[in-house]
Design a protein around this motif. Structure first.
Motif, PDB file in Angstrom:
ATOM      1  N   ALA A  41       0.818  -1.213   0.000  1.00 58.12           N
ATOM      2  CA  ALA A  41       0.000   0.000   0.000  1.00 58.12           C
ATOM      3  C   ALA A  41       0.851   1.262   0.000  1.00 58.12           C
ATOM      4  N   ASN A  42       2.041   1.206   0.587  1.00 55.27           N
ATOM      5  CA  ASN A  42       2.913   2.374   0.650  1.00 55.27           C
ATOM      6  C   ASN A  42       3.761   2.526  -0.615  1.00 55.27           C
ATOM      7  N   GLY A  43       3.508   1.685  -1.619  1.00 55.44           N
ATOM      8  CA  GLY A  43       4.224   1.810  -2.891  1.00 55.44           C
ATOM      9  C   GLY A  43       5.470   0.971  -2.999  1.00 55.44           C
ATOM     10  N   HIS A  44       5.871   0.315  -1.911  1.00 53.79           N
ATOM     11  CA  HIS A  44       7.059  -0.522  -1.955  1.00 53.79           C
ATOM     12  C   HIS A  44       6.730  -1.837  -2.644  1.00 53.79           C
ATOM     13  N   GLY A  45       7.704  -2.367  -3.324  1.00 57.22           N
ATOM     14  CA  GLY A  45       7.491  -3.635  -4.013  1.00 57.22           C
ATOM     15  C   GLY A  45       8.639  -3.901  -4.964  1.00 57.22           C
ATOM     16  N   ASN A  46       8.357  -4.603  -6.016  1.00 56.38           N
ATOM     17  CA  ASN A  46       9.373  -4.993  -6.984  1.00 56.38           C
ATOM     18  C   ASN A  46       9.597  -3.847  -7.972  1.00 56.38           C
ATOM     19  N   ASN A  47      10.287  -2.823  -7.543  1.00 52.94           N
ATOM     20  CA  ASN A  47      10.505  -1.633  -8.361  1.00 52.94           C
ATOM     21  C   ASN A  47      11.686  -1.807  -9.303  1.00 52.94           C
ATOM     22  N   GLU A  48      11.568  -1.250 -10.483  1.00 50.47           N
ATOM     23  CA  GLU A  48      12.646  -1.328 -11.467  1.00 50.47           C
ATOM     24  C   GLU A  48      13.902  -0.595 -10.989  1.00 50.47           C
ATOM     25  N   TRP A  49      13.760   0.465 -10.213  1.00 49.77           N
ATOM     26  CA  TRP A  49      14.932   1.220  -9.766  1.00 49.77           C
ATOM     27  C   TRP A  49      15.814   0.375  -8.859  1.00 49.77           C
ATOM     28  N   PHE A  50      15.255  -0.681  -8.287  1.00 44.09           N
ATOM     29  CA  PHE A  50      16.006  -1.538  -7.384  1.00 44.09           C
ATOM     30  C   PHE A  50      16.662  -2.706  -8.128  1.00 44.09           C
ATOM     31  N   LYS A  51      16.283  -2.923  -9.394  1.00 41.21           N
ATOM     32  CA  LYS A  51      16.741  -4.087 -10.151  1.00 41.21           C
ATOM     33  C   LYS A  51      18.260  -4.166 -10.247  1.00 41.21           C
ATOM     34  N   ARG A  52      18.946  -3.063 -10.575  1.00 40.72           N
ATOM     35  CA  ARG A  52      20.406  -3.106 -10.708  1.00 40.72           C
ATOM     36  C   ARG A  52      21.066  -3.523  -9.400  1.00 40.72           C
ATOM     37  N   GLN A  53      20.606  -2.944  -8.295  1.00 38.93           N
ATOM     38  CA  GLN A  53      21.190  -3.275  -6.995  1.00 38.93           C
ATOM     39  C   GLN A  53      20.883  -4.728  -6.630  1.00 38.93           C
ATOM     40  N   ARG A  54      19.651  -5.156  -6.891  1.00 41.04           N
ATOM     41  CA  ARG A  54      19.261  -6.528  -6.593  1.00 41.04           C
ATOM     42  C   ARG A  54      20.110  -7.513  -7.405  1.00 41.04           C
ATOM     43  N   ASP A  55      20.322  -7.225  -8.686  1.00 44.12           N
ATOM     44  CA  ASP A  55      21.137  -8.083  -9.542  1.00 44.12           C
ATOM     45  C   ASP A  55      22.587  -8.135  -9.062  1.00 44.12           C
ATOM     46  N   ARG A  56      23.108  -6.998  -8.632  1.00 43.84           N
ATOM     47  CA  ARG A  56      24.487  -6.947  -8.122  1.00 43.84           C
ATOM     48  C   ARG A  56      24.614  -7.783  -6.848  1.00 43.84           C
ATOM     49  N   PHE A  57      23.647  -7.650  -5.940  1.00 43.29           N
ATOM     50  CA  PHE A  57      23.658  -8.440  -4.704  1.00 43.29           C
ATOM     51  C   PHE A  57      23.543  -9.933  -5.016  1.00 43.29           C
ATOM     52  N   ARG A  58      22.708 -10.276  -5.996  1.00 44.08           N
ATOM     53  CA  ARG A  58      22.522 -11.684  -6.367  1.00 44.08           C
ATOM     54  C   ARG A  58      23.834 -12.265  -6.900  1.00 44.08           C
ATOM     55  N   LYS A  59      24.518 -11.523  -7.767  1.00 44.19           N
ATOM     56  CA  LYS A  59      25.797 -11.993  -8.314  1.00 44.19           C
ATOM     57  C   LYS A  59      26.833 -12.168  -7.206  1.00 44.19           C
ATOM     58  N   MET A  60      26.863 -11.239  -6.263  1.00 46.36           N
ATOM     59  CA  MET A  60      27.802 -11.336  -5.148  1.00 46.36           C
ATOM     60  C   MET A  60      27.479 -12.561  -4.287  1.00 46.36           C
ATOM     61  N   ALA A  61      26.191 -12.809  -4.063  1.00 47.22           N
ATOM     62  CA  ALA A  61      25.775 -13.946  -3.237  1.00 47.22           C
ATOM     63  C   ALA A  61      26.126 -15.265  -3.911  1.00 47.22           C
ATOM     64  N   ILE A  62      25.924 -15.342  -5.215  1.00 42.68           N
ATOM     65  CA  ILE A  62      26.249 -16.574  -5.946  1.00 42.68           C
ATOM     66  C   ILE A  62      27.754 -16.812  -5.908  1.00 42.68           C
ATOM     67  N   LYS A  63      28.536 -15.752  -6.095  1.00 41.08           N
ATOM     68  CA  LYS A  63      29.996 -15.897  -6.052  1.00 41.08           C
ATOM     69  C   LYS A  63      30.440 -16.368  -4.667  1.00 41.08           C
ATOM     70  N   ARG A  64      29.842 -15.810  -3.623  1.00 39.41           N
ATOM     71  CA  ARG A  64      30.196 -16.197  -2.256  1.00 39.41           C
ATOM     72  C   ARG A  64      29.832 -17.660  -1.995  1.00 39.41           C
ATOM     73  N   ALA A  65      28.654 -18.076  -2.442  1.00 40.56           N
ATOM     74  CA  ALA A  65      28.234 -19.467  -2.242  1.00 40.56           C
ATOM     75  C   ALA A  65      29.145 -20.423  -3.002  1.00 40.56           C
ATOM     76  N   LYS A  66      29.494 -20.073  -4.235  1.00 46.01           N
ATOM     77  CA  LYS A  66      30.393 -20.929  -5.015  1.00 46.01           C
ATOM     78  C   LYS A  66      31.769 -21.012  -4.370  1.00 46.01           C
ATOM     79  N   THR A  67      32.245 -19.906  -3.821  1.00 36.68           N
ATOM     80  CA  THR A  67      33.536 -19.922  -3.121  1.00 36.68           C
ATOM     81  C   THR A  67      33.449 -20.834  -1.904  1.00 36.68           C
ATOM     82  N   LEU A  68      32.347 -20.750  -1.177  1.00 36.29           N
ATOM     83  CA  LEU A  68      32.168 -21.545   0.036  1.00 36.29           C
ATOM     84  C   LEU A  68      32.210 -23.038  -0.254  1.00 36.29           C
ATOM     85  N   ILE A  69      31.613 -23.473  -1.356  1.00 34.35           N
ATOM     86  CA  ILE A  69      31.583 -24.910  -1.657  1.00 34.35           C
ATOM     87  C   ILE A  69      32.668 -25.307  -2.658  1.00 34.35           C
ATOM     88  N   HIS A  70      33.631 -24.417  -2.869  1.00 28.62           N
ATOM     89  CA  HIS A  70      34.786 -24.678  -3.744  1.00 28.62           C
ATOM     90  C   HIS A  70      34.354 -24.971  -5.179  1.00 28.62           C
TER      91      HIS A  70
END
Length: 90
Positions: A21-50
């Motif tokens: 109701a307050n307008g928050h949600g899956n906004n396009e302005w957040f997509k770049r940051q979300r994608d960057r965080f996702r790539k960082m998380a995948i890299k970290r997980a792959k590093t963790l499991i070698h």
């Protein structure tokens, strides 16, 4: 420190994708940051499991801090217990 394997008998996952109701949600302005965080998380997980090539260095593994594998059990012990083959790419 180290991992513990938690195996619940029932998995429940929930996420509300509706706009709020307050307008928050899956906004396009957040997509770049979300994608960057996702790539960082995948890299970290792959590093963790070698799962990176070349294999992670001791420095990279040490940089995992308190979120690393720890020293009580090895990655191979986790793979055996959870019946996971980390060598098969998915």
């Amino acid at each position: 420190r180290g991992y513990d394997t938690y195996t619940p008998t029932k998995n429940v996952v929930f996420h509300d994708f509706e706009l709020q109701a307050n307008g928050h949600g899956n906004n396009e302005w957040f997509k770049r940051q979300r994608d960057r965080f996702r790539k960082m998380a995948i890299k970290r997980a792959k590093t963790l499991i070698h799962a990176t090539y070349p294999k992670p260095t001791d420095v990279e593994l040490a940089n995992m801090g308190i979120y690393g594998l720890g020293k009580r059990r090895t990655l191979e012990q986790l793979a055996d217990f959870a019946n996971i083959d980390f060598t098969i790419p998915r």
